[in-house]
Design an enzyme around this catalytic site. Structure first.
Site, PDB file in Angstrom:
ATOM      1  N   ARG A  66       0.776  -1.238   0.000  1.00  0.00           N
ATOM      2  CA  ARG A  66       0.000   0.000   0.000  1.00  0.00           C
ATOM      3  C   ARG A  66       0.812   1.295   0.000  1.00  0.00           C
ATOM      4  NH1 ARG A  66      -5.273  -0.039   3.499  1.00  0.00           N
ATOM      5  NH2 ARG A  66      -3.841   0.413   5.179  1.00  0.00           N
ATOM      6  N   ASP A  67       2.123   1.238  -0.156  1.00  0.00           N
ATOM      7  CA  ASP A  67       2.903   2.476  -0.262  1.00  0.00           C
ATOM      8  C   ASP A  67       4.138   2.249  -1.128  1.00  0.00           C
ATOM      9  OD1 ASP A  67       3.415   5.164   0.108  1.00  0.00           O
ATOM     10  OD2 ASP A  67       4.418   4.895   2.036  1.00  0.00           O
ATOM     11  N   ILE A  68       3.918   1.675  -2.303  1.00  0.00           N
ATOM     12  CA  ILE A  68       5.036   1.439  -3.217  1.00  0.00           C
ATOM     13  C   ILE A  68       5.360   2.734  -3.933  1.00  0.00           C
ATOM     14  CG2 ILE A  68       5.794   0.186  -5.266  1.00  0.00           C
ATOM     15  CD1 ILE A  68       3.968  -2.079  -4.315  1.00  0.00           C
TER      16      ILE A  68
END
Length: 123
Positions: free
Chosen positions: A53-55
């Protein structure tokens, strides 16, 4: 007392590498140093129900021998334990469907990054 020990990534982040290379990666560098290892890592995580969820380029780190490592699992979720319903992650790299607050499949956010953000760095 809690002690957290992490591996030091001497190669730095993808953001730093791109900056040091003049703002661009070659197609070969993008494919073999970033895309293929990242896809393999995401496939491994997704097969286990984990969504990062935070690439983003800052969360992709390199070892001195150019092995890619994904870091910062602070907002990740395990879909076996909970649903990914909150809008979270870095706004500049968030898929538009998530910005609007709608659900997105586990592959959605990673695909957004691969198809829309990374090509901007390819020479």
């Amino acid at each position: 007392m809690l002690v957290l020990v992490q591996e030091y990534m001497r190669g730095g982040s993808l953001t730093r590498v791109i900056k040091e290379l003049g703002g661009r990666l070659t197609e070969f560098q993008t494919m073999h140093l970033v895309l293929l290892p990242l896809l393999a890592g995401l496939a491994y995580l997704h097969a286990r129900g984990i969504v990062h969820r935070d690439i983003k380029p800052d969360n992709l780190l390199f070892t001195p021998d150019w092995q890619l490592k994904l870091c910062d699992f602070g907002v990740s979720v395990c879909l076996h334990e909970e649903r990914a319903v909150t809008k979270t992650g870095s706004k500049d790299y968030m898929a538009p469907v998530r910005e609007r607050g709608r659900a997105c499949g586990r592959e959605g956010m990673g695909i957004w990054l691969l198809c829309s953000v990374l090509p901007a760095y390819v020479a």
